[in-house]
Design a protein around this motif. Structure first.
Motif, PDB file in Angstrom:
ATOM      1  N   CYS A   1      37.636  45.960  42.550  1.00  0.00           N
ATOM      2  CA  CYS A   1      38.668  45.635  41.561  1.00  0.00           C
ATOM      3  C   CYS A   1      39.883  45.094  42.320  1.00  0.00           C
ATOM      4  O   CYS A   1      40.267  45.650  43.345  1.00  0.00           O
ATOM      5  CB  CYS A   1      39.094  46.870  40.786  1.00  0.00           C
TER       6      CYS A   1
ATOM      7  N   THR B   1      42.297  47.286  44.402  1.00  0.00           N
ATOM      8  CA  THR B   1      42.820  48.482  43.736  1.00  0.00           C
ATOM      9  C   THR B   1      41.768  49.580  43.581  1.00  0.00           C
ATOM     10  O   THR B   1      42.100  50.666  43.111  1.00  0.00           O
ATOM     11  CB  THR B   1      43.368  48.126  42.340  1.00  0.00           C
TER      12      THR B   1
ATOM     13  N   SER C   1      44.015  43.577  41.917  1.00  0.00           N
ATOM     14  CA  SER C   1      45.197  43.694  41.059  1.00  0.00           C
ATOM     15  C   SER C   1      45.457  42.422  40.263  1.00  0.00           C
ATOM     16  O   SER C   1      46.065  42.480  39.201  1.00  0.00           O
ATOM     17  CB  SER C   1      46.429  44.055  41.894  1.00  0.00           C
ATOM     18  N   SER C   2      45.011  41.283  40.768  1.00  0.00           N
ATOM     19  CA  SER C   2      45.149  40.025  40.033  1.00  0.00           C
ATOM     20  C   SER C   2      44.011  39.090  40.417  1.00  0.00           C
ATOM     21  O   SER C   2      43.366  39.259  41.464  1.00  0.00           O
ATOM     22  CB  SER C   2      46.504  39.365  40.292  1.00  0.00           C
TER      23      SER C   2
ATOM     24  N   GLY D   1      45.158  43.080  47.744  1.00  0.00           N
ATOM     25  CA  GLY D   1      45.140  43.223  46.299  1.00  0.00           C
ATOM     26  C   GLY D   1      44.049  44.130  45.756  1.00  0.00           C
ATOM     27  O   GLY D   1      43.914  44.287  44.545  1.00  0.00           O
TER      28      GLY D   1
END
Length: 133
Positions: free
Chosen positions: A30, A22, A32-33, A20
């Motif tokens: 960072c 990004t 994504s969720s 995940g």
């Protein structure tokens, strides 16, 4: 750091390729969720740190937030108050959701922190197991 979905302020490293992930922002990963940010925190704290012998609040936070960068004693005291635990007590598998939630509160503040229930949900969803020696 909720904008980065990184509730423990995990620092970016070119060596890590988290599920995940990004990119990075201001030196932090960072995701994504939020579930991927929580997952990464669980993997670091429950697997990597335990593998290295960090099994108490004091040892975990001493490594996570060293005195060269943080008020480590204050951090330890805060988390121990939240968990109602001695800083040198060996943590059980049941302690980790509250540990990670409390660390999140310290890292990103109450309004952006995650709950122990959210952490437990991610542990269950990804089948994250505690490293046992």
């Amino acid at each position: 750091m909720i904008a980065t979905n990184n509730p423990l302020n995990i620092r970016y490293s070119i060596l890590n390729r988290w599920k995940g992930q990004t990119g990075s922002r201001k030196g932090f990963v960072c995701f994504s969720s939020l579930i991927y940010g929580i997952r990464a925190a669980c993997v670091i704290i429950m697997r990597s740190y335990r593998k290295k012998g960090y099994t108490t609040v004091r040892s975990i936070i001493g490594h996570w937030a060293p005195p060269s960068e943080n008020d480590t004693d204050r951090y330890v005291s805060f988390v121990c108050r939240m968990m109602d635990i001695n800083p040198d007590s060996e943590l059980s598998a049941l302690d980790y959701p509250m540990l990670i939630a409390s660390m999140s509160w310290m890292e990103v503040g109450f309004d952006e922190s995650v709950t122990a229930m959210q952490v437990q949900s991610v542990i269950d969803q990804f089948g994250i197991k505690l490293f046992l020696h």
